[in-house]
Design a protein around this motif. Structure first.
Motif, short mmCIF file in Angstrom:
data_model
loop_
_atom_site.label_atom_id
_atom_site.label_comp_id
_atom_site.label_asym_id
_atom_site.label_seq_id
_atom_site.Cartn_x
_atom_site.Cartn_y
_atom_site.Cartn_z
N ARG A 64 25.07 27.70 -84.44
CA ARG A 64 25.33 27.14 -85.77
C ARG A 64 25.98 28.26 -86.56
O ARG A 64 25.44 29.36 -86.65
N TRP A 115 21.33 30.62 -83.46
CA TRP A 115 20.93 29.60 -82.50
C TRP A 115 19.53 29.11 -82.84
O TRP A 115 18.66 29.91 -83.20
N LYS A 116 19.30 27.83 -82.70
CA LYS A 116 17.97 27.28 -82.91
C LYS A 116 17.09 27.78 -81.77
O LYS A 116 17.41 27.58 -80.59
#
Length: 92
Positions: free
Chosen positions: A61, A73-74
């Motif tokens: 993201r 990043w998640k």
């Protein structure tokens, strides 16, 4: 004795910081490249070349900063990616 007293003060400060830090659930954490490398236990260079470049690695993201964007990043996506290799087929 003074050294022991100083050490106790440092330890108490560390405990206070940890105790007052909010716990963020994994599914709400955003990781940078260093966090990902630490999770996998690899160097940053190796992680970028061999883990993050994999075609099925989750997309970043791009979060805006003052002048540019930074990838994040998640965390739960990264852990799901890693755990997918427990299965016979990758299902990320």
């Amino acid at each position: 004795m003074a050294d022991l007293s100083q050490l106790k003060k440092i330890i108490n400060k560390m405990v206070d910081r940890i105790a007052h830090r909010p716990t963020i659930p994994l599914d709400q954490q955003l990781w940078d490249e260093h966090d990902i490398a630490a999770y996998f236990g690899y160097s940053l260079d190796y992680t970028k070349k061999h883990i993050m470049s994999h075609r099925q690695f989750p997309p970043a993201r791009m979060l805006p900063t003052k002048d540019t964007y930074v990838p994040r990043w998640k965390a739960s996506d990264v852990t799901k990616y890693a755990m997918a290799f427990d299965k016979q087929t990758i299902s990320y």
